[in-house]
Design a protein around this motif. Structure first.
Motif, PDB file in Angstrom:
ATOM      1  N   HIS A 193      -4.986  -1.720   7.035  1.00 34.54           N
ATOM      2  CA  HIS A 193      -5.674  -2.200   5.680  1.00 34.54           C
ATOM      3  C   HIS A 193      -4.567  -1.897   4.493  1.00 34.54           C
ATOM      4  CE1 HIS A 193      -6.849   1.858   4.747  1.00 34.54           C
ATOM      5  NE2 HIS A 193      -7.114   1.500   3.396  1.00 34.54           N
ATOM      6  N   GLN A 194      -3.942  -0.902   4.477  1.00 36.31           N
ATOM      7  CA  GLN A 194      -2.964  -0.775   3.452  1.00 36.31           C
ATOM      8  C   GLN A 194      -1.982  -1.681   3.479  1.00 36.31           C
ATOM      9  OE1 GLN A 194      -3.176   1.425   1.098  1.00 36.31           O
ATOM     10  NE2 GLN A 194      -4.522   2.922   1.168  1.00 36.31           N
ATOM     11  N   PHE A 195      -1.400  -1.716   4.652  1.00 37.53           N
ATOM     12  CA  PHE A 195      -0.128  -2.712   5.133  1.00 37.53           C
ATOM     13  C   PHE A 195      -0.525  -4.035   4.420  1.00 37.53           C
ATOM     14  CE2 PHE A 195       2.186  -5.574   7.570  1.00 37.53           C
ATOM     15  CZ  PHE A 195       3.698  -5.246   7.372  1.00 37.53           C
ATOM     16  N   ILE A 196      -1.699  -4.743   5.000  1.00 38.01           N
ATOM     17  CA  ILE A 196      -2.024  -6.098   4.808  1.00 38.01           C
ATOM     18  C   ILE A 196      -2.371  -6.366   3.263  1.00 38.01           C
ATOM     19  CG2 ILE A 196      -3.219  -8.133   5.344  1.00 38.01           C
ATOM     20  CD1 ILE A 196      -3.448  -6.890   8.277  1.00 38.01           C
ATOM     21  N   GLY A 197      -3.714  -5.451   3.026  1.00 39.80           N
ATOM     22  CA  GLY A 197      -4.010  -5.508   1.527  1.00 39.80           C
ATOM     23  C   GLY A 197      -2.731  -5.069   0.487  1.00 39.80           C
ATOM     24  N   ASN A 198      -1.879  -4.393   0.667  1.00 37.60           N
ATOM     25  CA  ASN A 198      -1.070  -4.139  -0.495  1.00 37.60           C
ATOM     26  C   ASN A 198       0.295  -5.251  -0.142  1.00 37.60           C
ATOM     27  OD1 ASN A 198      -1.609  -1.713  -1.782  1.00 37.60           O
ATOM     28  ND2 ASN A 198      -1.785  -1.047   0.027  1.00 37.60           N
ATOM     29  N   LEU A 199       0.193  -5.889   0.937  1.00 42.43           N
ATOM     30  CA  LEU A 199       1.484  -6.872   0.850  1.00 42.43           C
ATOM     31  C   LEU A 199       0.754  -8.140  -0.091  1.00 42.43           C
ATOM     32  CD1 LEU A 199       2.710  -7.219   4.449  1.00 42.43           C
ATOM     33  CD2 LEU A 199       3.932  -6.727   2.209  1.00 42.43           C
ATOM     34  N   GLY A 312       5.820  -2.573  -6.988  1.00 39.65           N
ATOM     35  CA  GLY A 312       6.424  -1.605  -5.811  1.00 39.65           C
ATOM     36  C   GLY A 312       5.145  -0.661  -5.382  1.00 39.65           C
ATOM     37  N   VAL A 313       4.011  -0.669  -6.109  1.00 43.81           N
ATOM     38  CA  VAL A 313       2.647  -0.113  -5.592  1.00 43.81           C
ATOM     39  C   VAL A 313       2.478  -0.791  -4.173  1.00 43.81           C
ATOM     40  CG1 VAL A 313       0.387   0.541  -5.844  1.00 43.81           C
ATOM     41  CG2 VAL A 313       2.029   0.750  -7.573  1.00 43.81           C
ATOM     42  N   GLY A 314       2.533  -2.124  -4.146  1.00 49.64           N
ATOM     43  CA  GLY A 314       2.069  -2.919  -3.134  1.00 49.64           C
ATOM     44  C   GLY A 314       2.944  -2.602  -1.974  1.00 49.64           C
ATOM     45  N   SER A 315       4.317  -2.599  -2.001  1.00 48.65           N
ATOM     46  CA  SER A 315       5.490  -2.569  -0.952  1.00 48.65           C
ATOM     47  C   SER A 315       5.262  -1.357  -0.324  1.00 48.65           C
ATOM     48  CB  SER A 315       6.713  -3.074  -1.538  1.00 48.65           C
ATOM     49  OG  SER A 315       7.102  -2.124  -2.449  1.00 48.65           O
ATOM     50  N   SER A 316       5.145  -0.112  -1.282  1.00 48.13           N
ATOM     51  CA  SER A 316       5.341   1.442  -0.658  1.00 48.13           C
ATOM     52  C   SER A 316       3.892   1.637   0.171  1.00 48.13           C
ATOM     53  CB  SER A 316       5.292   2.230  -2.024  1.00 48.13           C
ATOM     54  OG  SER A 316       4.367   2.033  -2.791  1.00 48.13           O
ATOM     55  N   MET A 317       2.830   1.040  -0.647  1.00 48.62           N
ATOM     56  CA  MET A 317       1.563   1.400   0.283  1.00 48.62           C
ATOM     57  C   MET A 317       1.423   0.645   1.337  1.00 48.62           C
ATOM     58  SD  MET A 317       0.373   3.827  -1.423  1.00 48.62           S
ATOM     59  CE  MET A 317      -1.355   3.741  -0.730  1.00 48.62           C
ATOM     60  N   ALA A 319       4.026  -0.106   3.492  1.00 44.15           N
ATOM     61  CA  ALA A 319       4.761   1.041   4.205  1.00 44.15           C
ATOM     62  C   ALA A 319       3.976   2.176   4.647  1.00 44.15           C
ATOM     63  CB  ALA A 319       6.211   1.300   3.670  1.00 44.15           C
ATOM     64  N   TYR A 320       3.063   2.598   3.622  1.00 46.51           N
ATOM     65  CA  TYR A 320       2.316   3.513   3.970  1.00 46.51           C
ATOM     66  C   TYR A 320       1.265   3.210   5.092  1.00 46.51           C
ATOM     67  CZ  TYR A 320      -1.597   7.053   3.071  1.00 46.51           C
ATOM     68  OH  TYR A 320      -2.728   7.823   3.228  1.00 46.51           O
ATOM     69  N   GLY A 321       0.845   1.984   5.025  1.00 40.72           N
ATOM     70  CA  GLY A 321      -0.070   1.501   5.858  1.00 40.72           C
ATOM     71  C   GLY A 321       0.178   1.356   7.359  1.00 40.72           C
ATOM     72  N   ALA A 322       1.601   0.721   7.204  1.00 37.49           N
ATOM     73  CA  ALA A 322       2.328   0.393   8.541  1.00 37.49           C
ATOM     74  C   ALA A 322       2.631   1.638   9.293  1.00 37.49           C
ATOM     75  CB  ALA A 322       3.344  -0.263   8.229  1.00 37.49           C
ATOM     76  N   PHE A 323       2.974   2.859   8.806  1.00 38.85           N
ATOM     77  CA  PHE A 323       3.264   4.014   9.484  1.00 38.85           C
ATOM     78  C   PHE A 323       1.865   4.608   9.823  1.00 38.85           C
ATOM     79  CE2 PHE A 323       7.399   3.316   7.903  1.00 38.85           C
ATOM     80  CZ  PHE A 323       8.282   3.780   8.976  1.00 38.85           C
ATOM     81  N   ASP A 324       1.025   4.723   8.887  1.00 41.27           N
ATOM     82  CA  ASP A 324      -0.385   5.046   9.260  1.00 41.27           C
ATOM     83  C   ASP A 324      -1.136   4.624  10.485  1.00 41.27           C
ATOM     84  OD1 ASP A 324      -3.041   6.224   9.087  1.00 41.27           O
ATOM     85  OD2 ASP A 324      -3.186   5.953   7.109  1.00 41.27           O
ATOM     86  N   ILE A 375      11.717   5.678  -1.649  1.00 39.59           N
ATOM     87  CA  ILE A 375      10.253   5.486  -1.891  1.00 39.59           C
ATOM     88  C   ILE A 375       9.579   5.164  -0.757  1.00 39.59           C
ATOM     89  CG2 ILE A 375       8.458   4.785  -3.329  1.00 39.59           C
ATOM     90  CD1 ILE A 375      10.234   6.714  -4.792  1.00 39.59           C
ATOM     91  N   LEU A 376      10.012   4.274   0.036  1.00 41.22           N
ATOM     92  CA  LEU A 376       9.187   3.621   1.298  1.00 41.22           C
ATOM     93  C   LEU A 376       9.371   4.738   2.240  1.00 41.22           C
ATOM     94  CD1 LEU A 376      10.755  -0.154   1.555  1.00 41.22           C
ATOM     95  CD2 LEU A 376       8.409   0.907   0.377  1.00 41.22           C
ATOM     96  N   PHE A 377      10.407   5.590   2.378  1.00 40.84           N
ATOM     97  CA  PHE A 377      10.651   6.749   3.201  1.00 40.84           C
ATOM     98  C   PHE A 377       9.417   7.859   3.103  1.00 40.84           C
ATOM     99  CE2 PHE A 377      12.392  10.841   3.914  1.00 40.84           C
ATOM    100  CZ  PHE A 377      12.187  10.919   5.144  1.00 40.84           C
ATOM    101  N   LEU A 378       9.337   8.044   2.063  1.00 40.99           N
ATOM    102  CA  LEU A 378       8.055   9.073   1.616  1.00 40.99           C
ATOM    103  C   LEU A 378       6.829   8.477   1.917  1.00 40.99           C
ATOM    104  CD1 LEU A 378       9.393  10.433  -2.081  1.00 40.99           C
ATOM    105  CD2 LEU A 378       9.882  11.392   0.209  1.00 40.99           C
ATOM    106  N   ALA A 379       6.561   7.156   1.528  1.00 41.79           N
ATOM    107  CA  ALA A 379       5.317   6.632   1.714  1.00 41.79           C
ATOM    108  C   ALA A 379       4.985   6.473   3.201  1.00 41.79           C
ATOM    109  CB  ALA A 379       5.066   5.059   1.092  1.00 41.79           C
ATOM    110  N   GLY A 380       6.283   6.380   3.996  1.00 44.63           N
ATOM    111  CA  GLY A 380       5.923   6.204   5.490  1.00 44.63           C
ATOM    112  C   GLY A 380       5.537   7.579   6.076  1.00 44.63           C
TER     113      GLY A 380
END
Length: 467
Positions: A193-199, A312-317, A319-324, A375-380
């Motif tokens: 949901h974080q990956f799709i919603g934030n995309l 960038g909130v969308g893209s970083s979150m 990445a967060y959702g994908a790794f999650d 930033i994406l690394f930290l989110a991941g």
């Protein structure tokens, strides 16, 4: 004499065929199997009859929470006037905490499926309130969502654990493996949901200019409302679970007296808090809530937005959702008992410790795409930790608390939401570095207590609860 023997043999053969036919008819009419399709002569419930419900549950939660999660991530950046967004989230999780005290009772009365259906209404109302975000729309919606969130999450934990136990029993599987696998699938799909919603957020709000931002945010929330509606409809296709986690029939409102219910609820909460195992899990539960609130509010506001902007909130979150999601799936597949849970939790703790130390040292990369990748690394890494904590805490509670599953999951949400509410209310009063220090200290403390739990339970547990 030969004729008599022949007649006797024919009669005996006929009676035998009648008995076999009756036996097969009784087998086909086993209780609880009426919804199982009779394909190829199978008379026992197929494993898919349990996994199907988890597929439906996971997809429904994905559709509902991809909308809510993205809306939640934007509160601290879109609704900034008077800190409306952050304050509304604090009220939401304070309400969530309060209603979690009675959530187990509500779920027992409604049944887990009905609790899930009622719970979705609060999320729809909250996203709708963001179409006109004011103190008179967003705050009441937050209070109501607190109630709905409490019952939907206790209902989810109860429903999933009941399905996993039934799956293990019907298929002669290890219970811990079944619970871990079901939690892995659910949390992996949920994390998307974080990956799709934030995309979706990223593409709709890709232009950082303030002109036209109001129209784009309105379009975003309308899209989210349509998606949530499909999720709520999908929830209706869940099968009702005829028994609760204790093997008893779920109670309806007419079957429960108010006094008896409140007495049972009080006893359940007291028993949970007097259980040493629950007391040793609570610190890690509290940290899981702390890290979620940190990501939703502090990380997006003070790390992501200054570095790569609101879009960038969308893209970083994402990445967060994908790794999650990936980590949730792997962690669930690897879960079989207390020993595996301990090893997996250690990985999550290590990932979060790296992020907190880097933030505390104020390490950053400001040059172009390298800065974005950092930033994406930290989110991941934050997503990896969240995937670990959510799958393993839910699996651990399902394994250790068989006699009061609803009460144990209620405790999970009470402590998570209490900490989340505290972060939203008190974090604005502290510096970002102070918040990071508190998180790092609490992470170390909760991990030490969790290791104590692993040693304590590992010594006394039966083979059915640890491997």
């Amino acid at each position: 004499m030969t004729s008599d023997e022949s007649k006797f043999g024919n009669i005996y053969s006929h009676q035998t065929r009648v008995r076999e036919t009756q036996f097969q008819s009784m087998a086909l009419a086993l209780p609880g199997e009426e919804e199982t399709p009779l394909v190829g002569g199978d008379t026992l419930q197929s494993p898919k009859s349990h996994t199907r419900d988890i597929h439906v549950l996971s997809l429904a939660f994905l559709l509902v929470f991809l909308s809510f999660g993205a809306a939640q991530n934007l509160q601290s950046t879109l609704n900034t006037e008077g800190d409306l967004g952050t304050t509304s989230l604090g009220i939401l999780y304070l309400s969530f905490t309060f209603f979690s005290v009675v959530a187990s009772l509500v779920v027992r009365v409604l049944g887990s499926k009905n609790a899930l259906l009622v719970g979705t209404t609060g999320y729809v109302l909250y996203v709708a309130a963001n179409l006109n975000p004011t103190w008179y729309t967003l705050v009441p919606a937050s209070v109501y969502l607190g109630f709905c969130a409490s019952i939907i999450w206790v209902g989810e934990g109860t429903y999933l654990t009941c399905a996993a136990r039934s799956h293990a029993t019907d298929n002669n599987l290890h219970e811990g493996t079944a619970i871990g696998g079901f939690n892995g699938e659910f949390w992996a799909v949920y994390a998307l949901h974080q990956f799709i919603g934030n995309l979706i957020t990223f593409f709709v709000l890709s232009d950082d200019e303030q002109e036209g931002m109001s129209k784009r945010s309105t379009l975003l929330f309308v899209v989210f409302l349509f998606i949530m509606t499909f999720g709520a409809i999908l929830m209706c296709f869940l099968r009702k679970r005829g028994v609760n986690s204790k093997g008893q029939h779920e109670l309806s409102g007419a079957d429960v007296g108010a006094c008896a219910s409140l007495k049972s609820l009080s006893k359940s909460l007291v028993n949970a808090l007097s259980d040493v195992k629950m007391l040793l899990i609570i610190p890690l539960i509290a940290y899981s809530g702390l890290q979620q609130a940190f990501v939703w509010a502090e990380f997006t506001k003070y790390v992501v937005t200054p570095a790569i902007g609101i879009s960038g909130v969308g893209s970083s979150m994402a990445a967060y959702g994908a790794f999650d999601g990936i980590c949730s799936l792997l962690a669930g597949r690897l879960t079989s008992g207390l020993t595996s849970i301990t090893s997996i939790v250690s990985v999550g703790v290590f990932a979060h410790a790296i992020v907190l130390i880097l933030l505390l040292l104020d390490f950053s990369i400001t040059s172009g795409w390298l800065g974005t990748l950092y930033i994406l690394f930290l989110a991941g890494l934050l997503g990896i930790g969240d995937g670990v904590f959510m799958t393993q805490l839910n699996a651990l509670i399902g394994i250790l608390f068989k006699h009061d599953t609803e009460g144990a999951f209620a405790q999970l949400k009470i402590w998570q939401c209490a900490i989340i509410a505290m972060v939203f209310f008190f974090a604005p009063l502290m510096s970002f570095n102070a918040v990071v220090v508190i998180m790092l200290v609490f992470l170390c403390f909760s991990f030490i207590i969790f290791l104590w739990l692993a040693l304590k339970v590992g010594r006394s547990s039966s083979p059915s609860t640890s491997q």
